[in-house]
Design a protein around this motif. Sequence first.
Motif, PDB file in Angstrom:
ATOM      1  N   PRO A  90     -46.425  13.130  29.029  1.00 48.56           N
ATOM      2  CA  PRO A  90     -46.052  11.908  29.775  1.00 48.56           C
ATOM      3  C   PRO A  90     -45.614  10.759  28.877  1.00 48.56           C
ATOM      4  O   PRO A  90     -44.758   9.964  29.270  1.00 48.56           O
ATOM      5  CB  PRO A  90     -47.335  11.559  30.539  1.00 48.56           C
ATOM      6  N   ALA A  91     -46.199  10.646  27.652  1.00 46.25           N
ATOM      7  CA  ALA A  91     -45.858   9.537  26.774  1.00 46.25           C
ATOM      8  C   ALA A  91     -44.703   9.856  25.840  1.00 46.25           C
ATOM      9  O   ALA A  91     -44.268   8.991  25.077  1.00 46.25           O
ATOM     10  CB  ALA A  91     -47.089   9.120  25.947  1.00 46.25           C
ATOM     11  N   GLY A  92     -44.214  11.103  25.842  1.00 50.04           N
ATOM     12  CA  GLY A  92     -43.120  11.480  24.955  1.00 50.04           C
ATOM     13  C   GLY A  92     -41.776  10.966  25.461  1.00 50.04           C
ATOM     14  O   GLY A  92     -41.657  10.372  26.538  1.00 50.04           O
ATOM     15  N   ALA A  93     -40.720  11.216  24.662  1.00 49.69           N
ATOM     16  CA  ALA A  93     -39.363  10.759  25.006  1.00 49.69           C
ATOM     17  C   ALA A  93     -38.369  11.912  24.966  1.00 49.69           C
ATOM     18  O   ALA A  93     -37.186  11.710  24.697  1.00 49.69           O
ATOM     19  CB  ALA A  93     -38.936   9.644  24.058  1.00 49.69           C
ATOM     20  N   LYS A  94     -38.856  13.123  25.233  1.00 50.69           N
ATOM     21  CA  LYS A  94     -37.952  14.274  25.192  1.00 50.69           C
ATOM     22  C   LYS A  94     -36.898  14.197  26.288  1.00 50.69           C
ATOM     23  O   LYS A  94     -35.732  14.611  26.098  1.00 50.69           O
ATOM     24  CB  LYS A  94     -38.770  15.557  25.330  1.00 50.69           C
ATOM     25  N   ALA A  95     -37.247  13.656  27.429  1.00 52.51           N
ATOM     26  CA  ALA A  95     -36.282  13.538  28.530  1.00 52.51           C
ATOM     27  C   ALA A  95     -35.131  12.610  28.142  1.00 52.51           C
ATOM     28  O   ALA A  95     -33.955  12.902  28.409  1.00 52.51           O
ATOM     29  CB  ALA A  95     -36.980  13.029  29.789  1.00 52.51           C
ATOM     30  N   LEU A  96     -35.449  11.481  27.484  1.00 51.44           N
ATOM     31  CA  LEU A  96     -34.398  10.561  27.050  1.00 51.44           C
ATOM     32  C   LEU A  96     -33.510  11.210  26.003  1.00 51.44           C
ATOM     33  O   LEU A  96     -32.276  11.045  26.016  1.00 51.44           O
ATOM     34  CB  LEU A  96     -35.034   9.282  26.506  1.00 51.44           C
ATOM     35  N   ALA A  97     -34.105  11.975  25.092  1.00 53.82           N
ATOM     36  CA  ALA A  97     -33.312  12.652  24.072  1.00 53.82           C
ATOM     37  C   ALA A  97     -32.378  13.687  24.698  1.00 53.82           C
ATOM     38  O   ALA A  97     -31.208  13.810  24.299  1.00 53.82           O
ATOM     39  CB  ALA A  97     -34.237  13.319  23.056  1.00 53.82           C
ATOM     40  N   GLU A  98     -32.842  14.405  25.700  1.00 54.12           N
ATOM     41  CA  GLU A  98     -31.990  15.394  26.349  1.00 54.12           C
ATOM     42  C   GLU A  98     -30.851  14.721  27.123  1.00 54.12           C
ATOM     43  O   GLU A  98     -29.718  15.233  27.154  1.00 54.12           O
ATOM     44  CB  GLU A  98     -32.832  16.266  27.289  1.00 54.12           C
ATOM     45  N   LEU A  99     -31.130  13.587  27.735  1.00 53.99           N
ATOM     46  CA  LEU A  99     -30.062  12.851  28.421  1.00 53.99           C
ATOM     47  C   LEU A  99     -28.994  12.392  27.438  1.00 53.99           C
ATOM     48  O   LEU A  99     -27.785  12.456  27.727  1.00 53.99           O
ATOM     49  CB  LEU A  99     -30.651  11.644  29.156  1.00 53.99           C
ATOM     50  N   ALA A 100     -29.430  11.928  26.273  1.00 51.66           N
ATOM     51  CA  ALA A 100     -28.456  11.500  25.263  1.00 51.66           C
ATOM     52  C   ALA A 100     -27.628  12.681  24.770  1.00 51.66           C
ATOM     53  O   ALA A 100     -26.420  12.544  24.523  1.00 51.66           O
ATOM     54  CB  ALA A 100     -29.186  10.820  24.108  1.00 51.66           C
ATOM     55  N   ARG A 101     -28.232  13.837  24.647  1.00 53.21           N
ATOM     56  CA  ARG A 101     -27.475  15.021  24.237  1.00 53.21           C
ATOM     57  C   ARG A 101     -26.471  15.411  25.318  1.00 53.21           C
ATOM     58  O   ARG A 101     -25.342  15.856  25.018  1.00 53.21           O
ATOM     59  CB  ARG A 101     -28.434  16.173  23.954  1.00 53.21           C
ATOM     60  N   ASP A 102     -26.892  15.274  26.590  1.00 57.17           N
ATOM     61  CA  ASP A 102     -25.967  15.598  27.664  1.00 57.17           C
ATOM     62  C   ASP A 102     -24.754  14.676  27.663  1.00 57.17           C
ATOM     63  O   ASP A 102     -23.670  15.057  28.145  1.00 57.17           O
ATOM     64  CB  ASP A 102     -26.680  15.497  29.019  1.00 57.17           C
ATOM     65  N   GLN A 103     -24.904  13.465  27.137  1.00 60.29           N
ATOM     66  CA  GLN A 103     -23.787  12.516  27.052  1.00 60.29           C
ATOM     67  C   GLN A 103     -22.916  12.761  25.828  1.00 60.29           C
ATOM     68  O   GLN A 103     -21.962  12.012  25.596  1.00 60.29           O
ATOM     69  CB  GLN A 103     -24.321  11.080  27.009  1.00 60.29           C
ATOM     70  N   GLY A 104     -23.230  13.790  25.052  1.00 61.26           N
ATOM     71  CA  GLY A 104     -22.389  14.155  23.911  1.00 61.26           C
ATOM     72  C   GLY A 104     -22.886  13.645  22.575  1.00 61.26           C
ATOM     73  O   GLY A 104     -22.197  13.825  21.562  1.00 61.26           O
ATOM     74  N   SER A 105     -24.051  13.038  22.507  1.00 59.57           N
ATOM     75  CA  SER A 105     -24.588  12.534  21.244  1.00 59.57           C
ATOM     76  C   SER A 105     -25.416  13.621  20.561  1.00 59.57           C
ATOM     77  O   SER A 105     -26.223  14.301  21.203  1.00 59.57           O
ATOM     78  CB  SER A 105     -25.452  11.291  21.475  1.00 59.57           C
TER      79      SER A 105
END
Length: 412
Positions: free
Chosen positions: A79-94
């Motif tokens: 719950p406190a991690g940021a893996k979801a944000l990292a995956e969203l950024a990867r989906d945007q091409g970063s």
Amino acid sequence: MTTAPPSVSAPSVVAADPVDGAGSGPASTAAPHAPGRGRRLIGWIFVAALLVGIALLSMRFAVTDPDLTGTLNPDGPGPAGAKALAELARDQGSDIDITRSRLDAAGALDPETTLVMTDPYTLSDQAVLDLIDRADRVVLLGGSARMLRLLELGEDVPGEAGRVQAGCGVPEFADVGVIEAERMFLPAPGVDGCFRVESGASAVLRTTADARMVTLVEGTHLFSNDALAENGNAALGLALLAQTDRIVWYVPNFQDSDLSVDEDSLGDLTPEWVTPAILLLMIAGFAAIWWRGRRFGPLVAESLPVTVRASETMQGRARLTARAADAPHAGEAIRTGTVTRLAARLALGPRSTAQEVADAASDRLRIPRTSLYDLLAGSAPQSDNELIDLARRLAELETAVDDAVHIERNRP
């Protein structure tokens, strides 16, 4: 005229062996039975199981270093991690390069790369500045007071958190919408504030001094896996991170710290004369031991300073036998004492057996040998009543033999 010796009659008087019993009568063996071997084994097994349980419990609660990298960890699925944000950024091409080494992070930075990190609590101020100096775009996901002071971004404004909108001219924040800000900051001169309230406090601070864009936001809750889907949190995270094709995400940890703690030793905390005084006392102690110490040699036998009366030994052994509730052993001891004394009174040798004593006593008392065999060498008593009966009959036998021998010696 010869007087006939008295015959052995039915039990009438209680007597005890003076060697193994008390002076006035046999010690009672009515004490409770000693615990058996099985009960002792069960007790030891219980103790061993208890020790093993304590050891396992201690290992379970052993002190370990806390996992401080879990908060906004780009690899953390909790719950406190940021893996979801990292995956969203990867989906945007970063492309995201996650590193836990400040040196690797500094080496991976280039003008088209965004440096992302939370509060670098394991680094010194100089190490933080050196790392930031290598990047042209920096996103700080933690608004610590040290980073506000170090980068001269502003100061914390407590009590101003709430729902806010962008309210600034930054293009990437235009479509973020509403966010639930955790902390608000008062921007320093020359620092832009976005997601403001009426008092001027802002949730996001941005500065472009020295041709470097530095953005700070308190995102511990906003960008966590547990709250990323709320309000415009995901949009704000992408607006901060997904502006370049490459992201270097530095995760602080204690193994990469450049902080060193200078701990004073005990010698540094004590006066200078303490150490020589301790050494002198130790030398004096060893010298005293060498001077007055006794050397171990062969054992020397010496007489005891006290004499233990036979009656005390007799009573002690009687109490032990009674406490053990061992009627067979007590009966055997009484029989042994009776056979020894009868052998001496009947002029037999000290090694005479119970059968030989029974034969001699039978001749003197003119009674059947079979009854004396059973009395002196029969089965052992199994209860207190049988033991008392045996002791009484043996005492009467000794009395009868004493009377027969005494009359025979005084015969005219």
